[in-house]
Design an enzyme around this catalytic site. Sequence first.
Site, PDB file in Angstrom:
ATOM      1  N   HIS A 198      -3.213   4.473   3.115  1.00  0.00           N
ATOM      2  CA  HIS A 198      -3.424   3.140   3.682  1.00  0.00           C
ATOM      3  C   HIS A 198      -2.223   2.230   3.440  1.00  0.00           C
ATOM      4  O   HIS A 198      -1.506   2.363   2.454  1.00  0.00           O
ATOM      5  CB  HIS A 198      -4.711   2.494   3.146  1.00  0.00           C
ATOM      6  N   GLY A 216       0.854  -1.182   0.000  1.00  0.00           N
ATOM      7  CA  GLY A 216       0.000   0.000   0.000  1.00  0.00           C
ATOM      8  C   GLY A 216       0.885   1.226   0.000  1.00  0.00           C
ATOM      9  O   GLY A 216       1.518   1.532  -0.999  1.00  0.00           O
ATOM     10  N   ARG A 217       0.928   1.905   1.133  1.00  0.00           N
ATOM     11  CA  ARG A 217       1.729   3.126   1.281  1.00  0.00           C
ATOM     12  C   ARG A 217       1.366   4.144   0.210  1.00  0.00           C
ATOM     13  O   ARG A 217       2.224   4.714  -0.444  1.00  0.00           O
ATOM     14  CB  ARG A 217       3.219   2.819   1.243  1.00  0.00           C
ATOM     15  N   HIS A 218       0.056   4.359   0.065  1.00  0.00           N
ATOM     16  CA  HIS A 218      -0.420   5.349  -0.883  1.00  0.00           C
ATOM     17  C   HIS A 218      -1.858   5.739  -0.544  1.00  0.00           C
ATOM     18  O   HIS A 218      -2.497   5.128   0.301  1.00  0.00           O
ATOM     19  CB  HIS A 218      -0.329   4.825  -2.326  1.00  0.00           C
ATOM     20  N   ALA A 219      -2.328   6.773  -1.235  1.00  0.00           N
ATOM     21  CA  ALA A 219      -3.726   7.190  -1.196  1.00  0.00           C
ATOM     22  C   ALA A 219      -4.172   7.362  -2.643  1.00  0.00           C
ATOM     23  O   ALA A 219      -3.353   7.291  -3.556  1.00  0.00           O
ATOM     24  CB  ALA A 219      -3.880   8.497  -0.424  1.00  0.00           C
TER      25      ALA A 219
END
Length: 135
Positions: free
Chosen positions: A98, A49-52
């Site tokens: 997230h 994830g580590r993104h929006a």
Amino acid sequence: MQKPHLIEFPKLGASDIGYISVGEANGLIPFTVERTFWTYFTPESIVRGRHAHHATEQVLIAVAGRIIVTTEMPDGEISTFVLESPHVGVYVPPNAWHTMQYSHTAVQLVFASTRYNEQDYIRQYENFRQVWGHK
């Protein structure tokens, strides 16, 4: 603005015959599904994830194993969801940073409201904070 929340899908059946869970259009999934994908064999040491997203809404389901989903909203509210049952998913709105961490046996199924578009992703945390009005 919607917040991340759990969605419990119907669990139909019995232990002696097995179960089925169903997600239908205009039902528990709060958007029209345009893309479906799944992840598997993710090492436990990896955080994905580590993104929006600017526009994409998602529902994440652990169809096998355990997935720990952490979300951060633009106002700084952080929530953690432990997905361990194939009839429970988490709704992730478009403006939520997230991350997901998986047990070795985890298989994640994702329903997304849009087709893949790289421009929809905010991949740098600092950019997420800037886009959503935080310094």
